[in-house]
Scaffold this motif. Structure first.
Motif, PDB file in Angstrom:
ATOM      1  N   GLU A  22      -2.521   3.203   2.712  1.00 46.47           N
ATOM      2  CA  GLU A  22      -2.563   4.780   2.316  1.00 46.47           C
ATOM      3  C   GLU A  22      -1.667   5.628   3.330  1.00 46.47           C
ATOM      4  OE1 GLU A  22      -6.029   2.585   0.831  1.00 46.47           O
ATOM      5  OE2 GLU A  22      -4.881   2.721   2.303  1.00 46.47           O
ATOM      6  N   LEU A  23      -1.840   5.169   4.646  1.00 46.97           N
ATOM      7  CA  LEU A  23      -1.042   6.030   5.555  1.00 46.97           C
ATOM      8  C   LEU A  23       0.342   5.945   5.728  1.00 46.97           C
ATOM      9  CD1 LEU A  23      -1.634   7.921   7.911  1.00 46.97           C
ATOM     10  CD2 LEU A  23      -2.188   6.075   9.523  1.00 46.97           C
ATOM     11  N   VAL A  24       0.749   4.528   5.542  1.00 47.44           N
ATOM     12  CA  VAL A  24       2.048   4.357   5.314  1.00 47.44           C
ATOM     13  C   VAL A  24       2.842   5.153   4.076  1.00 47.44           C
ATOM     14  CG1 VAL A  24       3.892   2.428   5.061  1.00 47.44           C
ATOM     15  CG2 VAL A  24       1.957   2.105   6.388  1.00 47.44           C
ATOM     16  N   VAL A  25       1.913   4.941   2.736  1.00 43.97           N
ATOM     17  CA  VAL A  25       2.675   5.854   1.777  1.00 43.97           C
ATOM     18  C   VAL A  25       2.770   7.091   1.939  1.00 43.97           C
ATOM     19  CG1 VAL A  25       2.010   6.359  -0.404  1.00 43.97           C
ATOM     20  CG2 VAL A  25       1.815   4.175   0.120  1.00 43.97           C
ATOM     21  N   MET A  26       1.615   7.903   2.886  1.00 40.89           N
ATOM     22  CA  MET A  26       2.015   9.104   3.188  1.00 40.89           C
ATOM     23  C   MET A  26       3.387   9.593   3.878  1.00 40.89           C
ATOM     24  SD  MET A  26      -0.606  11.001   2.170  1.00 40.89           S
ATOM     25  CE  MET A  26      -0.301  12.528   3.053  1.00 40.89           C
ATOM     26  N   VAL A  27       3.679   8.646   4.705  1.00 41.14           N
ATOM     27  CA  VAL A  27       4.918   8.654   5.377  1.00 41.14           C
ATOM     28  C   VAL A  27       6.289   8.725   4.425  1.00 41.14           C
ATOM     29  CG1 VAL A  27       6.594   7.693   7.212  1.00 41.14           C
ATOM     30  CG2 VAL A  27       4.053   7.769   7.545  1.00 41.14           C
ATOM     31  N   ILE A  28       6.064   7.758   3.596  1.00 41.01           N
ATOM     32  CA  ILE A  28       6.948   7.335   2.602  1.00 41.01           C
ATOM     33  C   ILE A  28       7.278   8.820   1.699  1.00 41.01           C
ATOM     34  CG2 ILE A  28       7.735   6.123   0.571  1.00 41.01           C
ATOM     35  CD1 ILE A  28       6.211   3.767   1.984  1.00 41.01           C
ATOM     36  N   TYR A  29       6.159   9.230   1.560  1.00 40.20           N
ATOM     37  CA  TYR A  29       6.246  10.463   0.681  1.00 40.20           C
ATOM     38  C   TYR A  29       7.497  11.757   1.087  1.00 40.20           C
ATOM     39  CZ  TYR A  29       1.909   9.685  -1.809  1.00 40.20           C
ATOM     40  OH  TYR A  29       0.832   9.299  -2.763  1.00 40.20           O
ATOM     41  N   PHE A  30       7.745  11.407   2.411  1.00 40.92           N
ATOM     42  CA  PHE A  30       9.070  12.554   2.818  1.00 40.92           C
ATOM     43  C   PHE A  30      10.228  11.921   2.797  1.00 40.92           C
ATOM     44  CE2 PHE A  30       4.984  13.455   4.997  1.00 40.92           C
ATOM     45  CZ  PHE A  30       4.916  15.048   4.867  1.00 40.92           C
ATOM     46  N   LEU A  31      10.375  10.737   2.400  1.00 47.56           N
ATOM     47  CA  LEU A  31      11.593  10.283   2.283  1.00 47.56           C
ATOM     48  C   LEU A  31      12.289  10.671   0.762  1.00 47.56           C
ATOM     49  CD1 LEU A  31      11.209   6.413   3.283  1.00 47.56           C
ATOM     50  CD2 LEU A  31      11.853   8.501   4.524  1.00 47.56           C
ATOM     51  N   ASP A  32      13.571  10.724   0.634  1.00 47.44           N
ATOM     52  CA  ASP A  32      14.163  10.979  -0.488  1.00 47.44           C
ATOM     53  C   ASP A  32      14.521   9.666  -1.415  1.00 47.44           C
ATOM     54  OD1 ASP A  32      16.363   9.679   0.264  1.00 47.44           O
ATOM     55  OD2 ASP A  32      17.601  11.401   0.732  1.00 47.44           O
ATOM     56  N   LEU A  33      15.158   9.819  -2.477  1.00 42.65           N
ATOM     57  CA  LEU A  33      14.894   8.599  -3.455  1.00 42.65           C
ATOM     58  C   LEU A  33      15.879   7.624  -2.824  1.00 42.65           C
ATOM     59  CD1 LEU A  33      14.467   7.214  -6.391  1.00 42.65           C
ATOM     60  CD2 LEU A  33      16.430   8.304  -6.943  1.00 42.65           C
ATOM     61  N   LEU A  39      14.433   1.436   1.631  1.00 41.19           N
ATOM     62  CA  LEU A  39      13.197   1.015   2.369  1.00 41.19           C
ATOM     63  C   LEU A  39      12.579  -0.171   1.587  1.00 41.19           C
ATOM     64  CD1 LEU A  39      11.670   1.296   5.181  1.00 41.19           C
ATOM     65  CD2 LEU A  39      10.176   2.830   3.696  1.00 41.19           C
ATOM     66  N   ARG A  40      12.479  -0.208   0.145  1.00 40.70           N
ATOM     67  CA  ARG A  40      11.781  -1.306  -0.731  1.00 40.70           C
ATOM     68  C   ARG A  40      12.600  -2.385  -0.554  1.00 40.70           C
ATOM     69  NH1 ARG A  40      11.510  -3.419  -5.548  1.00 40.70           N
ATOM     70  NH2 ARG A  40       9.422  -3.689  -6.481  1.00 40.70           N
ATOM     71  N   LYS A  41      14.033  -2.526  -0.087  1.00 41.25           N
ATOM     72  CA  LYS A  41      14.557  -3.795   0.083  1.00 41.25           C
ATOM     73  C   LYS A  41      14.619  -4.548   1.159  1.00 41.25           C
ATOM     74  CE  LYS A  41      15.765  -3.033  -4.082  1.00 41.25           C
ATOM     75  NZ  LYS A  41      15.208  -3.796  -5.300  1.00 41.25           N
ATOM     76  N   THR A  42      13.862  -3.793   2.541  1.00 41.00           N
ATOM     77  CA  THR A  42      13.793  -4.310   3.638  1.00 41.00           C
ATOM     78  C   THR A  42      12.878  -5.159   4.012  1.00 41.00           C
ATOM     79  OG1 THR A  42      12.181  -2.745   4.474  1.00 41.00           O
ATOM     80  CG2 THR A  42      14.599  -1.993   4.678  1.00 41.00           C
ATOM     81  N   CYS A  43      11.746  -5.481   3.263  1.00 39.32           N
ATOM     82  CA  CYS A  43      10.714  -6.594   3.602  1.00 39.32           C
ATOM     83  C   CYS A  43       9.750  -6.412   2.574  1.00 39.32           C
ATOM     84  CB  CYS A  43      10.157  -6.582   5.101  1.00 39.32           C
ATOM     85  SG  CYS A  43       9.301  -5.005   5.517  1.00 39.32           S
ATOM     86  N   THR A  44       9.012  -7.235   2.550  1.00 39.57           N
ATOM     87  CA  THR A  44       7.696  -7.643   1.489  1.00 39.57           C
ATOM     88  C   THR A  44       6.868  -6.357   1.982  1.00 39.57           C
ATOM     89  OG1 THR A  44       8.029 -10.069   1.584  1.00 39.57           O
ATOM     90  CG2 THR A  44       5.972  -8.968   0.854  1.00 39.57           C
ATOM     91  N   PHE A  45       6.537  -6.255   3.179  1.00 40.06           N
ATOM     92  CA  PHE A  45       5.551  -5.255   3.532  1.00 40.06           C
ATOM     93  C   PHE A  45       5.918  -3.702   2.960  1.00 40.06           C
ATOM     94  CE2 PHE A  45       4.577  -1.768   6.414  1.00 40.06           C
ATOM     95  CZ  PHE A  45       2.767  -1.865   6.291  1.00 40.06           C
ATOM     96  N   PHE A  46       7.033  -3.293   3.094  1.00 45.77           N
ATOM     97  CA  PHE A  46       7.475  -1.935   2.614  1.00 45.77           C
ATOM     98  C   PHE A  46       7.469  -1.917   0.971  1.00 45.77           C
ATOM     99  CE2 PHE A  46       9.157  -0.897   6.847  1.00 45.77           C
ATOM    100  CZ  PHE A  46       8.253   0.231   6.968  1.00 45.77           C
ATOM    101  N   ARG A  47       7.968  -3.183   0.585  1.00 44.82           N
ATOM    102  CA  ARG A  47       7.913  -3.164  -0.837  1.00 44.82           C
ATOM    103  C   ARG A  47       6.618  -3.092  -1.551  1.00 44.82           C
ATOM    104  NH1 ARG A  47      10.545  -7.523  -1.314  1.00 44.82           N
ATOM    105  NH2 ARG A  47       8.882  -9.047  -1.628  1.00 44.82           N
ATOM    106  N   THR A  48       5.572  -3.722  -0.814  1.00 45.40           N
ATOM    107  CA  THR A  48       4.293  -3.683  -1.367  1.00 45.40           C
ATOM    108  C   THR A  48       3.544  -2.343  -1.074  1.00 45.40           C
ATOM    109  OG1 THR A  48       3.818  -5.842  -0.520  1.00 45.40           O
ATOM    110  CG2 THR A  48       1.874  -4.552  -1.130  1.00 45.40           C
ATOM    111  N   CYS A  49       4.118  -1.611  -0.124  1.00 46.17           N
ATOM    112  CA  CYS A  49       3.501  -0.422  -0.044  1.00 46.17           C
ATOM    113  C   CYS A  49       3.980   0.767  -0.893  1.00 46.17           C
ATOM    114  CB  CYS A  49       3.940   0.314   1.473  1.00 46.17           C
ATOM    115  SG  CYS A  49       2.852  -0.625   2.694  1.00 46.17           S
ATOM    116  N   ILE A  50       5.344   0.575  -1.251  1.00 45.03           N
ATOM    117  CA  ILE A  50       5.714   1.420  -2.272  1.00 45.03           C
ATOM    118  C   ILE A  50       5.270   1.025  -3.654  1.00 45.03           C
ATOM    119  CG2 ILE A  50       8.158   1.967  -3.339  1.00 45.03           C
ATOM    120  CD1 ILE A  50       9.316   1.615  -0.660  1.00 45.03           C
ATOM    121  N   ASP A  51       5.193  -0.119  -3.895  1.00 44.22           N
ATOM    122  CA  ASP A  51       4.697  -0.504  -5.421  1.00 44.22           C
ATOM    123  C   ASP A  51       3.036   0.064  -5.452  1.00 44.22           C
ATOM    124  OD1 ASP A  51       7.169  -1.354  -5.708  1.00 44.22           O
ATOM    125  OD2 ASP A  51       6.624  -3.806  -5.599  1.00 44.22           O
TER     126      ASP A  51
END
Length: 268
Positions: A22-33, A39-51
């Motif tokens: 939930e905290l990581v998603v709060m950071v992702i909220y500030f990114l553009d499309l 970011l979603r393509k970099t690793c399983t961790f960030f893909r899981t957070c975004i999904d």
């Protein structure tokens, strides 16, 4: 190092994995499309957070880019579909030669006649910021019969090709990548070549405007960056995406998901 590369570094990833999603998603909220897709393509961790909060992320993207009115008009759970539908350009019926037929919601274009050249321009006016789109070559008959790029005068592009003066890369209003890898602007063939493309290949175009209002156009071939040497620089906007075709049956299609590939091996 830009924010996306910083987030994706091994050191930062190991730190972020200790945090609640939930905290990581709060950071992702500030990114553009573009950054979210990268970011979603970099690793399983960030893909899981975004999904994990995908619809919520797209709701915020929808609000920031198109305003509260679009959020109100969109049903819950359909934020991503609505955002992509608004974000993705279509081919324009207004700026299209009679020799080109549009299909599938104006996302596919086919050359239907051997008379004159065929050009179709996208309905997206690009004048600032960063943009990425992808064109897939669905059917291709022979070398140099398809040109993919941008134009700064849609009316002139259609007029010149209707009068059989050549593809838009041959004129001052166009910057194009031809099927055999040649790049052309204002009649000048520019070296080095990019890799030639074939049927079913995907050509990505990344257009980024600088603070001075001039843009750089980069090309990707099946997610692989063609290199800094295969770019166009100093392009003054506004510009529009464009495709030119020569032979009957030549067909191209706009890909359905916006984003930006990495320099190698990124499937959007």
């Amino acid at each position: 190092m830009n924010p996306t590369e910083l987030l994706a570094s091994e050191f930062v990833i190991s730190d972020f994995e200790e945090l609640p999603k939930e905290l990581v998603v709060m950071v992702i909220y500030f990114l553009d499309l573009v950054d979210v897709c990268t970011l979603r393509k970099t690793c399983t961790f960030f893909r899981t957070c975004i999904d994990f909060e995908e619809e919520s992320i797209y709701r915020r993207l929808l609000f920031r880019r198109y305003g509260q009115s679009e959020v109100w008009k969109t049903e819950d759970g359909l934020w991503k579909d609505r955002f992509i539908d608004l974000y993705l350009f279509r081919f324009s019926t207004q700026h299209c030669t009679p020799t080109v037929k549009l299909a599938d919601g104006r996302r596919e274009a086919t050359k239907t006649s051997d008379q004159a050249y065929g050009v179709v321009v996208g309905d997206a006016r690009l004048a600032a910021g960063r943009h990425f789109w992808e064109v897939q070559v669905m059917q291709l008959w022979r070398s140099q019969c398809v040109c993919i790029g941008i134009v700064n005068d849609p009316v002139q592009a259609v007029a010149m090709e209707s009068n059989q003066h050549g593809m838009f890369g041959h004129f001052e209003h166009g910057w194009g990548l031809f099927q055999d890898g040649d790049r052309c602007h204002d009649g000048a063939w520019i070296q080095p070549r990019a890799p030639p493309f074939r049927k079913n290949d995907r050509i990505g175009l990344q257009l980024e405007f600088g603070e001075c209002g001039l843009a750089t156009l980069k090309f990707y071939h099946n997610d692989m960056y063609c290199g800094d040497a295969c770019t166009f620089d100093g392009i003054r906007g506004p510009v529009w995406p464009a495709v030119s075709m020569m032979n009957p049956g030549d067909t191209v299609r706009i890909r359905s998901l916006p984003g930006r590939p990495q320099r190698a091996g990124c499937q959007l």
